[in-house]
Structure formats: structure tokens, C-alpha cells
Scaffold this motif. Structure first.
Motif, mmCIF file in Angstrom:
data_model
loop_
_atom_site.group_PDB
_atom_site.id
_atom_site.type_symbol
_atom_site.label_atom_id
_atom_site.label_comp_id
_atom_site.label_asym_id
_atom_site.label_seq_id
_atom_site.Cartn_x
_atom_site.Cartn_y
_atom_site.Cartn_z
ATOM 1 N N THR A 134 -83.714 16.601 -23.637
ATOM 2 C CA THR A 134 -84.556 15.589 -24.364
ATOM 3 C C THR A 134 -86.807 15.473 -23.258
ATOM 4 O O THR A 134 -87.326 16.072 -23.542
ATOM 5 C CB THR A 134 -84.903 13.933 -24.357
ATOM 6 N N GLN A 148 -92.765 20.505 -25.834
ATOM 7 C CA GLN A 148 -93.356 19.972 -27.348
ATOM 8 C C GLN A 148 -94.896 19.816 -27.007
ATOM 9 O O GLN A 148 -95.267 19.041 -26.357
ATOM 10 C CB GLN A 148 -92.447 19.050 -28.335
ATOM 11 N N LEU A 182 -96.980 16.171 -26.343
ATOM 12 C CA LEU A 182 -95.580 15.364 -26.052
ATOM 13 C C LEU A 182 -96.167 15.628 -24.363
ATOM 14 O O LEU A 182 -95.783 16.024 -23.685
ATOM 15 C CB LEU A 182 -94.394 16.133 -26.582
ATOM 16 N N TYR A 207 -86.945 17.440 -31.064
ATOM 17 C CA TYR A 207 -88.426 17.629 -30.187
ATOM 18 C C TYR A 207 -87.843 19.293 -29.552
ATOM 19 O O TYR A 207 -87.319 19.478 -29.418
ATOM 20 C CB TYR A 207 -88.656 16.907 -28.995
ATOM 21 N N GLY A 262 -89.318 23.163 -31.997
ATOM 22 C CA GLY A 262 -87.931 22.475 -31.245
ATOM 23 C C GLY A 262 -86.819 22.746 -30.928
ATOM 24 O O GLY A 262 -86.368 23.878 -31.295
#
Length: 533
Positions: A13, A20, A23, A242, A247
Motif C-alpha cells: 500500500t 494511485q 492519493l 489502491y 488499482g
């Protein structure tokens, strides 16, 4: 359970997920999210690429003193050495050594065209880059994983070379080579076929196979499961799916399927039951709202709307659910809508503390009233607070009357004639509360904001509890769009008091009227929740 043993759950992540669109994580965000992911019980957390950007370098520096991981081992991501250099002299390899991470994951090219066109080197030199970097880091005492970038596409174009990259990595000391579907174009049967072929080489070399899937075909989770079924013992993914483009594999969905559907333990005992809480907490940290339809942990994952479903669930909840939602820390929800039958209303009432089972006539009255209101534009399925007030009115002795509205009005004016001139609004509310008449004027940057200020100001004189309430979300929907500006409008308002939130709904022939109704419900519910007499 040895999380770094026979099967690895590897979270990326903080590195791949952070790519992403929209983000953006600070170092503090990454430290907080790392702690959340560790609570889930994964074996590895990939923290980023030290040396490639200052933020990730700072993260690993602070992690050495600020992160106390109970389950996971922190991994640093990086690349094989540059062409023509030595691993011991490469500054980015040095950054990996200095990161403090005992596990290093190296990205290596396994597609011949990428080697020649992107790296601009020979196929032989690419193998040497893999061999030299893995050997060097192993000599430095690091556990080494290799991400074989674009592996599946490379396998299709040049199987022999793609497999030779894997063989080189394993024979140089890499414990795991993760097969990366970097472009996300694979389907499960194709993954199965390729991984089965790869397992022959892995067994000969004594290495382990991992899977890193992207979701461009909508198959990232399925491809990950197919790889595990074919022999992979290391699976990578991101919380909440994500990642760039569409993704990465949603790690919670992958792990939940492995544990609940195939019987393979992937997390320590009891950790999967924390999945919903952790997934939503990470969503708050990333400032990206959680997807309501996300498998297992979404707010709609165990939500039931149709009356037929509710009738069956009343007999046995498992008739329309593939599992007990408590297994992932989620809850079953009954949605109240014009599709709802009496069973839906009865179950939802029970959820909110109203026993309607003994009075069938009352239950029918409430069901008919819900359908009548929803036909007029109301939507209770997302507004539990308004539905609870309706139940209180019809089944609980009457709706609380903390105040009586005498009148309200709102005026909006602009100080200029140009399109960029700022408009301000002023609202006046007249009401009776606490035995006294209150007239309050409020100003705001729009009519709804002004009404909110005036209404709170007036009610707050009698009920100081109102000062704790904040309007945190506001949604408007035009219901009959063909009518243009005279269309019926529905407004949903979310209110918070520092402990919880609640949603109320209002419908009217204009946005101000609909907002007023939702505001009244929001304040009434809040006062009721705080047991105001």
C-alpha cells in the motif's frame, strides 16, 4: 504463526498503492498506515523506495525509532544496479542497505523488450544486474525478494528469457520471485497455466513463487487466487485495492478468500475479524472515501434491500449471505426503501430498538407510510436517523418536539453585477424552545449555510448540546431531471457530535426547502441521542 514462513502476505500500500491518482501521503501518514496494516497481521509491509525520493528516505529513517511492528517485517523497495556498474558502488543500492530494512524487494526486468528499449542494455547484462545485486545484498545479510516486472507479457514474447531471469534471481539467493502482471492484462486461466510452468523452474532452483496482480481486467483478486492455487506461496496487494490506473489486488479480499473459502490460514488467529475497521481507518488516513460495494468490508457488502430477501433473513440470515459478516468485522444491514416489505421494516426496527413483531397492524401502517414517502422522493436506505424518527413518531409515542418553528426565511444577495461577484446569504429563524421565543439571524456563504447557522443559534439558546453538532457532509440529488429548475430535490445531510455520525433526509420542490427538512431531522435526532428531556 510464522508470518515470514511457509506463506507470505505482502502489503505494498505505501509504495505501489501510493501511486494511485489523487492519493498523496505524508511521512506521518505512512507511519500511521503502517501501524494499521500491522494490526491486520500481514507478514511484510513495503514502506517505499529509499533513495529514490526524500519522503521515502525520511520514512525509513523515522521508522527505525517510531515504528514498533508486532507482526510485520518492514521491506524496502528498490531496483537492480545500473547497467555497467557494480552493486556495491550503486548509490540506490547503498540507500537500500542504509534504510534499516532487513528485507529488500528488487524490481527486475523480465521482459526482453523492456530490457532493450527501457534499460537500453543487453539481455546478458540484465541477468548480470540481477545476479550482482541479489548476491551483494545477500552478502550484506538481507533477505531478498525480486519483483519480476512485466513477467507475464515477457513470458508470452520470450518464455525462455523470462524464465532465465527467475532462475538467475533464485540461484543468486533471492528467496521469492514475485511474478508481476504489471499491465494488469491477465485472466485466471492464463495465470494458472503460466504459474504451473514456473513452478517447475522454482522447484529445480529451490525458490518460491509470488504473485503481484493489477486490476486492469477486473481480475486482480482472481488472478492472485489462481496463482496461489497453482503453487505460489507469496501474495502481494494493497489495502482497499489502491494503486495506479484501476488499482492492485485488494489484499483484504485476497486474504479473506484464502482463509474463508479455501481454508488456508494467511493471518494470525482473529486478525481477519479486524479487517473492516482497519480498511476504513486506512481510508480515513488516505482521505479517500471507502467504497461501499467493496467485498467483505464495504458498508453495502452485507446490506439487504428487497423485501423477499428480508423475509428469508428473518428466518435465517445465512440464506442470503455467503458468510457471517462478523468474520471480517462487518455487520448485516437492512435497507428501508420502497422495495421493503413488512419483514424488512420489522428487522430494521429491531436493529434500531423497536419491537414491531407483536403489532401487525402497526407494522403494516409503517410499511405503507415508508412506501408513500419514498414514492414522493424520500430515501431512507441511506438515512437511518430520519427513519428512526419516523419509527419514534409512529411506534414510540410520538416524535420529540424540542422546538416549534414559527417561521423562517432566507435572502441571498450579491454586491456586484459581474459573474465573479461573491453572494452572501442571510437567514432568519423564529421558533419557540425551552418555553421561550427566539428570533435569530444567521449569515453564510449560501442559503443552506445561513439557515444552519440561524437554526443552531436559536435552538442552542435552549439546548447547549447543539454546540457539539457539526454538519460534515451534504449531498443534493435532482429526482425528476426532466422538469429542470422546478424538479423535486432530495438532500442528505450527515451530522457528527464527536462520537458518531448520523444521516437525515429531506425532500422539497427546491434545494432550500429540502435542506431545511434534513436540518430539522438532524438536530432533532442529535438532541434525542443526547437524551435531552
Amino acid at each position: 504463526m510464522n508470518l515470514q514462513g511457509e506463506f507470505h502476505v505482502y502489503d505494498t500500500t505505501l509504495r505501489d498503492g501510493a501511486q494511485q491518482e489523487g492519493l498523496n501521503l505524508s511521512v506521518a501518514d505512512k507511519l500511521t498506515i503502517a501501524r494499521r496494516i500491522d494490526e491486520l497481521g500481514v507478514g511484510y509491509i513495503e514502506g517505499g523506495w529509499p533513495g529514490a525520493n526524500p519522503k521515502d528516505t525520511e520514512f525509513f529513517r523515522r521508522a527505525q525509532t517510531e515504528l514498533d511492528l508486532r507482526h510485520a517485517r518492514l521491506a524496502a523497495f528498490g531496483a537492480t544496479r545500473r547497467a555497467g556498474a557494480k552493486a556495491a558502488d550503486d548509490p540506490l543500492v547503498a540507500a537500500l542497505r542504509e534504510s534499516g530494512a532487513q528485507t529488500i524487494t528488487l524490481v527486475a526486468k523480465s521482459h526482453d523488450r523492456h530490457v532493450e528499449l527501457a534499460l537500453r542494455t543487453t539481455l546478458e547484462e540484465n541477468l548480470a544486474m540481477v545476479r550482482d545485486t541479489v548476491t551483494h545484498l545477500r552478502a550484506e545479510g538481507r533477505q531478498v525478494f525480486v519483483d519480476a516486472e512485466h513477467f507475464f507479457d515477457g513470458y508470452r514474447d520470450n518464455r525462455d528469457y523470462a524464465l532465465e531471469v527467475l532462475r538467475t534471481a533464485w540461484e543468486s539467493g533471492a528467496e521469492v520471485v514475485a511474478l508481476c502482471d504489471t499491465n494488469g492484462g491477465m485472466l485466471p486461466p492464463w495465470v494458472t497455466e503460466v504459474v504451473q510452468d514456473v513452478m517447475t523452474v522454482a522447484n529445480e532452483s529451490g525458490g518460491r513463487v509470488g504473485m503481484h496482480a493489477h486490476n486492469d481486467t477486473g481480475c486482480a483478486v482472481a488472478n492472485s487466487l489462481a496463482a496461489v492455487a497453482a503453487g505460489a506461496t507469496h501474495v502481494q496487494g494493497c489495502l482497499n485495492g489502491y494503486g495506479e490506473r484501476t488499482g492492485n489486488a485488494d489484499l483484504v479480499t485476497v486474504v479473506a478468500n484464502l482463509e474463508l473459502k479455501t481454508g488456508r490460514q494467511a493471518l494470525p488467529e482473529g486478525r481477519l475479524a479486524e479487517a473492516t475497521r482497519i480498511a476504513h481507518a486506512v481510508a480515513e488516513n488516505t482521505n479517500i472515501p471507502p467504497a461501499s460495494r467493496q467485498p467483505y468490508v464495504g458498508s453495502s457488502a452485507f446490506a439487504h434491500k428487497a423485501g423477499l430477501h428480508a423475509s428469508a433473513i428473518k428466518v435465517d440470515p445465512n440464506l442470503y449471505q455467503h458468510m457471517d459478516p462478523a468474520g471480517v468485522g462487518n455487520d448485516m444491514r437492512l435497507l428501508v426503501s420502497d422495495m421493503a416489505g413488512r419483514a424488512s421494516i420489522e428487522l430494521k426496527g429491531r436493529e434500531l430498538g423497536f419491537d414491531l413483531s407483536a403489532d401487525k397492524e402497526l407494522l403494516t401502517t409503517i410499511t405503507d407510510r415508508v412506501k408513500e414517502l419514498e414514492a414522493a422522493g424520500m430515501s431512507f436506505e441511506a438515512a437511518d436517523a430520519s427513519f428512526e424518527l419516523l419509527l419514534t413518531d409512529l411506534a414510540g409515542g410520538g416524535r420529540p418536539t424540542y422546538f416549534e418553528i414559527e417561521s423562517w426565511r432566507v435572502i441571498t444577495e450579491s454586491g456586484g453585477t459581474t459573474s465573479g461577484s461573491e453572494a452572501t446569504s442571510e437567514a432568519t429563524v423564529k421558533l419557540r424552545a425551552g418555553g421561550e421565543r427566539h428570533v435569530v439571524t444567521g449569515e453564510g456563504n449560501g442559503p443552506v449555510n445561513a439557515l444552519d447557522q440561524a437554526l443552531r443559534g436559536a435552538i442552542g439558546r435552549a439546548y447547549p448540546e447543539v454546540a457539539k453538532f457539526d454538519l460534515v457532509d451534504y449531498k443534493v440529488r435532482i429526482l425528476d431531471q426532466g422538469h429542470g429548475t422546478d424538479a423535486v430535490t432530495r438532500v442528505l445531510i450527515e451530522t457528527a457530535d464527536g462520537e458518531t455520525t448520523w444521516v437525515t433526509v429531506g425532500v422539497g420542490h427546491n434545494v432550500v426547502e429540502a435542506s431545511w427538512a434534513a436540518l430539522l431531522d438532524g438536530l432533532t435526532y442529535g438532541l434525542r441521542r443526547h437524551h435531552v428531556g
